[in-house]
Motif scaffolding. Structure first.
Motif, PDB file in Angstrom:
ATOM      1  N   SER A  24     -19.970 -29.431  30.173  1.00  0.00           N
ATOM      2  CA  SER A  24     -18.403 -29.388  29.998  1.00  0.00           C
ATOM      3  C   SER A  24     -18.016 -28.909  31.054  1.00  0.00           C
ATOM      4  N   ARG A  25     -18.755 -27.827  32.004  1.00  0.00           N
ATOM      5  CA  ARG A  25     -18.016 -27.466  33.239  1.00  0.00           C
ATOM      6  C   ARG A  25     -17.933 -28.405  34.351  1.00  0.00           C
ATOM      7  N   ALA A  26     -18.727 -29.239  34.464  1.00  0.00           N
ATOM      8  CA  ALA A  26     -18.745 -30.270  35.570  1.00  0.00           C
ATOM      9  C   ALA A  26     -17.585 -31.053  35.262  1.00  0.00           C
ATOM     10  N   TRP A  27     -17.349 -31.718  33.842  1.00  0.00           N
ATOM     11  CA  TRP A  27     -16.499 -32.747  33.527  1.00  0.00           C
ATOM     12  C   TRP A  27     -15.055 -31.947  33.631  1.00  0.00           C
ATOM     13  N   SER A  28     -14.989 -30.563  33.237  1.00  0.00           N
ATOM     14  CA  SER A  28     -13.865 -30.057  33.186  1.00  0.00           C
ATOM     15  C   SER A  28     -13.420 -30.075  34.747  1.00  0.00           C
ATOM     16  N   LEU A  29     -14.145 -29.667  35.880  1.00  0.00           N
ATOM     17  CA  LEU A  29     -13.573 -29.404  36.815  1.00  0.00           C
ATOM     18  C   LEU A  29     -13.052 -30.639  37.649  1.00  0.00           C
ATOM     19  N   GLN A  30     -13.981 -31.903  37.500  1.00  0.00           N
ATOM     20  CA  GLN A  30     -13.267 -33.206  37.602  1.00  0.00           C
ATOM     21  C   GLN A  30     -11.989 -33.549  37.199  1.00  0.00           C
ATOM     22  N   LEU A  31     -11.892 -33.039  35.843  1.00  0.00           N
ATOM     23  CA  LEU A  31     -10.588 -33.563  35.304  1.00  0.00           C
ATOM     24  C   LEU A  31      -9.442 -32.566  35.817  1.00  0.00           C
ATOM     25  N   VAL A  32      -9.795 -31.453  36.101  1.00  0.00           N
ATOM     26  CA  VAL A  32      -8.605 -30.358  36.913  1.00  0.00           C
ATOM     27  C   VAL A  32      -8.232 -31.395  38.034  1.00  0.00           C
ATOM     28  N   TYR A  33      -9.274 -31.590  38.898  1.00  0.00           N
ATOM     29  CA  TYR A  33      -8.956 -32.473  39.917  1.00  0.00           C
ATOM     30  C   TYR A  33      -8.083 -33.601  39.713  1.00  0.00           C
ATOM     31  N   VAL A  34      -8.483 -34.424  38.860  1.00  0.00           N
ATOM     32  CA  VAL A  34      -8.000 -35.726  38.345  1.00  0.00           C
ATOM     33  C   VAL A  34      -6.233 -35.254  38.230  1.00  0.00           C
ATOM     34  N   PHE A  35      -5.895 -34.405  37.334  1.00  0.00           N
ATOM     35  CA  PHE A  35      -4.683 -34.167  36.768  1.00  0.00           C
ATOM     36  C   PHE A  35      -3.926 -33.617  37.744  1.00  0.00           C
ATOM     37  N   THR A  36      -4.480 -32.613  38.648  1.00  0.00           N
ATOM     38  CA  THR A  36      -3.885 -31.916  39.527  1.00  0.00           C
ATOM     39  C   THR A  36      -3.351 -33.064  40.711  1.00  0.00           C
ATOM     40  N   LYS A  37      -4.127 -33.902  41.167  1.00  0.00           N
ATOM     41  CA  LYS A  37      -3.771 -35.055  41.947  1.00  0.00           C
ATOM     42  C   LYS A  37      -2.558 -35.928  41.492  1.00  0.00           C
ATOM     43  N   LEU A  38      -2.520 -36.262  39.976  1.00  0.00           N
ATOM     44  CA  LEU A  38      -1.633 -37.065  39.483  1.00  0.00           C
ATOM     45  C   LEU A  38      -0.226 -36.253  39.617  1.00  0.00           C
ATOM     46  N   MET A  39      -0.420 -35.025  39.640  1.00  0.00           N
ATOM     47  CA  MET A  39       0.870 -34.128  39.207  1.00  0.00           C
ATOM     48  C   MET A  39       1.545 -33.894  40.551  1.00  0.00           C
ATOM     49  N   VAL A  40       0.750 -33.714  41.745  1.00  0.00           N
ATOM     50  CA  VAL A  40       0.839 -33.029  42.954  1.00  0.00           C
ATOM     51  C   VAL A  40       1.187 -34.187  43.951  1.00  0.00           C
ATOM     52  N   VAL A  41       0.355 -35.378  43.950  1.00  0.00           N
ATOM     53  CA  VAL A  41       0.352 -36.443  44.889  1.00  0.00           C
ATOM     54  C   VAL A  41       0.970 -37.542  44.227  1.00  0.00           C
TER      55      VAL A  41
END
Length: 427
Positions: free
Chosen positions: A317-334
């Motif tokens: 759960s932790r590894a997948w959650s960190l990866q998805l934090v990156y994905v959604f932050t990139k979508l929102m910011v970049v």
């Protein structure tokens, strides 16, 4: 979380729920109003025709993507079933000659990846901040949506004559959430709004708001005098509810992208950089370049199915959650910018899971004790992972090709023609 004390007087209870009650009542009054259209703040108009037949047939491109996602799921599940043996091997081999800081770092990495409790104080502090972010960020998003004449998120525009009523109700609910005023009623109001979205808009669109229910289900389990408490931790049961709801939400969102692809295709055509994400490219590289948008969409959808299922059952759960934090932050910011601020919902939820010490799972795998009889031996673990992955992907992927979808913006072409994006554009 400390148990809630009994409330002393009826007046105190009435005072604590007055503000969110007004917002919920206002939303209920406006229920009969039906939205006029489905819009997003980001551009999503289809710029060039796309052959919908692509989503009514499992061709070699879709099969290639599905096989890769299936193999990825098999690998992750097999590693999870064998994690204790792998952990013991690393402990024996790598830590044998490691001392001091290096040994602590190896131990920390093993415990983090395998979702075990972390004793570091800085980890606990980040976890406390993650709880505050998770519980309060929906209030900010509600007020942002109200200021832009939408309900909860840009996907649901408000229309006259009840637009102002919904805007004031959303602001009132947002204030109640930020101040933690009667969180159980705030949770009930979010569930009511979800029901309204299903009724007034379209059930296919309501899937977008499923992740918000992960915070609503925590609200309803909070004490009524939540405004008088500093809530910086959640119980194991609450974290499990967040994980189950959030994981199922993204599992459903992935399949809905294949079932109702038009809006996602429009977004990809207006923001072509989203199709170049390295993680998604691993699943669709080598497919027909003339069908790049469709292949990207299927890869994106099945990667959400993969990550949603693994989070739902609590596998790494932790590894997948960190990866998805990156994905959604990139979508929102970049990629999309400020208009996609509703991505704060999944960012806050996945950040909470990444730094929680209350993680659990539904697939335990092999027993930890060395003397126990291990059912999850290597061949059984591999067979189980393979069977489970196949059942989760291929039957439903094929079933979706048989569904009749007249709501798509253009009728599907015959399966014999199989046009491409380039061919459709030139017609």
């Amino acid at each position: 979380m400390v148990a809630a004390p009994k409330l002393s007087t009826r007046n105190r209870r009435a005072h604590s729920i007055r503000l969110p009650a007004i917002g919920a009542l206002s939303a209920a009054v406006a229920l009969p109003t039906t939205a006029l259209a489905h819009e997003r703040f980001v551009k999503h108009d289809v710029l060039r025709p796309f052959p919908h037949d692509f989503f009514f047939h499992v061709d070699h491109n879709v099969m290639s993507i599905a096989v890769r996602v299936c193999l990825a799921m098999v690998a992750v599940l097999f590693l999870w079933f064998r994690r204790h043996a792998i952990e013991a091997l690393i402990e024996t081999k790598l830590r044998a000659g490691a001392t001091g800081r290096r040994a602590d770092l190896i131990r920390f990495g093993l415990r983090f990846v395998t979702d075990q409790p972390m004793a570091a104080r800085w980890f606990e502090r980040i976890g406390e901040w993650a709880v505050i972010l998770f519980l309060r960020c929906p209030g900010l998003v509600l007020m942002y949506a109200a200021s832009n004449s939408s309900l909860v998120m840009p996907t649901y525009p408000l229309a006259e004559p009840t637009k102002a009523l919904f805007q004031y109700a959303s602001v009132a609910l947002g204030i109640a959430i930020i101040t933690q005023l009667a969180l159980p009623l705030c949770g009930a109001a979010i569930f009511a709004i979800f029901g309204y979205i299903v009724f007034a808009y379209d059930w296919k669109l309501a899937v977008d708001v499923l992740p918000v229910l992960s915070v609503a289900i925590v609200y309803v389990t909070c004490p009524w005098n939540s405004h008088a408490r500093l809530i910086t931790s959640l119980s194991r049961r609450q974290i499990r509810l967040v994980r189950l709801v959030l994981g199922f939400s993204f599992f459903a969102l992935g399949w809905m992208k294949i079932y109702n692809p038009d809006d996602v295709i429009g977004v990809a055509q207006n923001f072509p950089t989203v199709t170049d994400d390295v993680l998604i490219k691993l699943f669709y590289c080598g497919t027909d370049p003339r069908l790049k948008t469709g292949c990207w969409l299927v890869a994106f959808a099945l990667s959400e199915v993969l990550s949603g299922f693994l989070v739902m059952v609590g596998v790494f759960s932790r590894a997948w959650s960190l990866q998805l934090v990156y994905v959604f932050t990139k979508l929102m910011v970049v990629d999309f910018g400020w208009p996609e601020i509703p991505h704060l919902y999944p960012i806050g939820a996945f950040f909470l899971l990444a730094f929680s010490n209350q993680l659990s799972n539904e697939l335990d795998g092999e027993p930890r004790a060395a003397g126990d009889r291990r059912w999850w031996r290597s061949r059984w673990g591999l067979a189980t992972a393979t069977a489970l992955s196949w059942l989760l992907i291929f039957p439903l992927l094929y079933a979706l090709t048989l569904t009749h979808r007249p709501f798509l913006r253009a009728s599907a072409t015959t399966r014999a023609s199989r046009p491409t994006e380039i061919g459709s554009r030139l017609e």
